[in-house]
Motif scaffolding. Structure first.
Motif, PDB file in Angstrom:
ATOM      1  N   PHE A 134      11.345  23.611 -66.044  1.00  0.00           N
ATOM      2  CA  PHE A 134      11.831  23.981 -67.370  1.00  0.00           C
ATOM      3  C   PHE A 134      10.699  24.633 -68.139  1.00  0.00           C
ATOM      4  O   PHE A 134       9.508  24.453 -67.826  1.00  0.00           O
ATOM      5  CB  PHE A 134      12.344  22.750 -68.137  1.00  0.00           C
ATOM      6  N   ALA A 161      10.102  25.803 -72.471  1.00  0.00           N
ATOM      7  CA  ALA A 161      10.722  25.928 -73.793  1.00  0.00           C
ATOM      8  C   ALA A 161       9.652  26.193 -74.846  1.00  0.00           C
ATOM      9  O   ALA A 161       8.477  25.846 -74.669  1.00  0.00           O
ATOM     10  CB  ALA A 161      11.489  24.654 -74.137  1.00  0.00           C
ATOM     11  N   VAL A 200      14.962  27.140 -75.277  1.00  0.00           N
ATOM     12  CA  VAL A 200      14.802  26.938 -73.837  1.00  0.00           C
ATOM     13  C   VAL A 200      14.865  28.271 -73.104  1.00  0.00           C
ATOM     14  O   VAL A 200      15.835  29.019 -73.233  1.00  0.00           O
ATOM     15  CB  VAL A 200      15.886  25.990 -73.294  1.00  0.00           C
ATOM     16  N   ASN A 228      15.880  25.876 -67.512  1.00  0.00           N
ATOM     17  CA  ASN A 228      15.981  24.420 -67.438  1.00  0.00           C
ATOM     18  C   ASN A 228      16.757  24.018 -66.181  1.00  0.00           C
ATOM     19  O   ASN A 228      17.875  23.523 -66.248  1.00  0.00           O
ATOM     20  CB  ASN A 228      16.663  23.876 -68.691  1.00  0.00           C
ATOM     21  N   ASN A 258      18.473  20.595 -65.592  1.00  0.00           N
ATOM     22  CA  ASN A 258      18.703  20.062 -66.938  1.00  0.00           C
ATOM     23  C   ASN A 258      17.906  18.794 -67.240  1.00  0.00           C
ATOM     24  O   ASN A 258      18.390  17.878 -67.920  1.00  0.00           O
ATOM     25  CB  ASN A 258      20.199  19.793 -67.154  1.00  0.00           C
ATOM     26  N   TYR A 261      15.192  18.724 -69.056  1.00  0.00           N
ATOM     27  CA  TYR A 261      14.664  18.787 -70.427  1.00  0.00           C
ATOM     28  C   TYR A 261      15.799  18.804 -71.436  1.00  0.00           C
ATOM     29  O   TYR A 261      16.767  19.546 -71.301  1.00  0.00           O
ATOM     30  CB  TYR A 261      13.795  20.032 -70.612  1.00  0.00           C
ATOM     31  N   ASP A 262      15.654  17.985 -72.493  1.00  0.00           N
ATOM     32  CA  ASP A 262      16.638  17.906 -73.576  1.00  0.00           C
ATOM     33  C   ASP A 262      16.034  18.545 -74.820  1.00  0.00           C
ATOM     34  O   ASP A 262      15.102  17.999 -75.418  1.00  0.00           O
ATOM     35  CB  ASP A 262      16.992  16.441 -73.844  1.00  0.00           C
ATOM     36  N   ASN A 263      16.558  19.697 -75.222  1.00  0.00           N
ATOM     37  CA  ASN A 263      15.966  20.408 -76.355  1.00  0.00           C
ATOM     38  C   ASN A 263      16.381  19.834 -77.709  1.00  0.00           C
ATOM     39  O   ASN A 263      15.957  20.335 -78.752  1.00  0.00           O
ATOM     40  CB  ASN A 263      16.276  21.908 -76.289  1.00  0.00           C
ATOM     41  N   PHE A 288      11.629  15.284 -71.513  1.00  0.00           N
ATOM     42  CA  PHE A 288      11.960  15.646 -70.134  1.00  0.00           C
ATOM     43  C   PHE A 288      12.114  14.356 -69.344  1.00  0.00           C
ATOM     44  O   PHE A 288      11.213  13.509 -69.321  1.00  0.00           O
ATOM     45  CB  PHE A 288      10.869  16.508 -69.506  1.00  0.00           C
ATOM     46  N   THR A 321       6.033  23.352 -70.693  1.00  0.00           N
ATOM     47  CA  THR A 321       6.573  23.733 -69.375  1.00  0.00           C
ATOM     48  C   THR A 321       6.344  22.614 -68.366  1.00  0.00           C
ATOM     49  O   THR A 321       5.292  21.972 -68.378  1.00  0.00           O
ATOM     50  CB  THR A 321       5.892  25.029 -68.873  1.00  0.00           C
TER      51      THR A 321
END
Length: 207
Positions: free
Chosen positions: A77, A79, A101, A104, A107, A109-111, A116, A200
């Protein structure tokens, strides 16, 4: 598989025409017999065809398993903060939420939280960069399950217009481990649409 079917059908057709008294030579059966009946040869060929079919099925299962393993190993990922202006300073340590983002995969990573979550166990590479104005300190730490791993920072210096910092680490994670960037109390960072401040993570290999 199609080629094997053709061979099998061709042999059967040959057997049907090879002998009026339903006997075929050993060259057809290939099982050390001087002669074998059409029924015996057909049975032997059917058995061999079944064995080959089973082997092909097993090989295909192995290939599918390797494909799944390869796909599972693709975790990464990247962002950016993408906050137009400064984030902080705060009175207490705060998780940095990188909202923009770029990619990812899996998935992890949760923005919305900046966290992560490792989808698989393995060795990961993490990198983070920041840009800040010089009027306040700029200290950030990468944490694993709440514990600091590495830090980048710049002390407060009103004589400087801005500062930059970066750090990176390779670390082994278990599935479900949580990684995040924490902004120290009294620190700030800056970003805009040029994406100065980024986070990252890349899975190097599974374990």
């Amino acid at each position: 598989m199609g080629d094997m079917m053709i061979i099998f059908v061709s042999l059967c057709s040959f057997l049907l025409s090879a002998s009026a008294d339903t006997e075929a030579e050993v060259s057809v059966c290939g099982h050390g017999q001087t002669k074998c009946t059409l029924e015996t040869c057909s049975m032997l060929l059917s058995e061999e065809f079944y064995i080959i079919k089973s082997q092909l099925k097993s090989n295909q299962d192995d290939i599918d398993a390797l494909k799944r393993e390869k796909e599972a190993s693709k975790v990464f990922f990247s962002a950016a903060l993408r906050k137009f202006g400064t984030l902080g300073p705060f009175s207490e340590e705060t998780t940095v939420t990188y909202s923009h983002v770029f990619i990812n995969k899996r998935n992890g990573y949760d923005n919305t939280t900046g966290v992560f979550t490792a989808p698989v166990s393995g060795v990961y590479l993490f990198l983070f960069y920041h840009h800040a104005l010089g009027g306040e300190s700029a200290y950030l730490s990468l944490t694993k399950n709440g514990e600091r791993v590495v830090t980048t920072g710049h002390h407060k210096n009103t004589q400087e217009g801005s500062s930059n910092g970066a750090n990176a680490v390779t670390i082994q994670l278990n599935k479900g481990d949580l990684m995040r960037i924490r902004l120290w109390a009294g620190s700030w960072v800056f970003d805009d649409d040029k994406n100065y401040t980024t986070f990252t993570g890349i899975l190097l290999h599974t374990v």
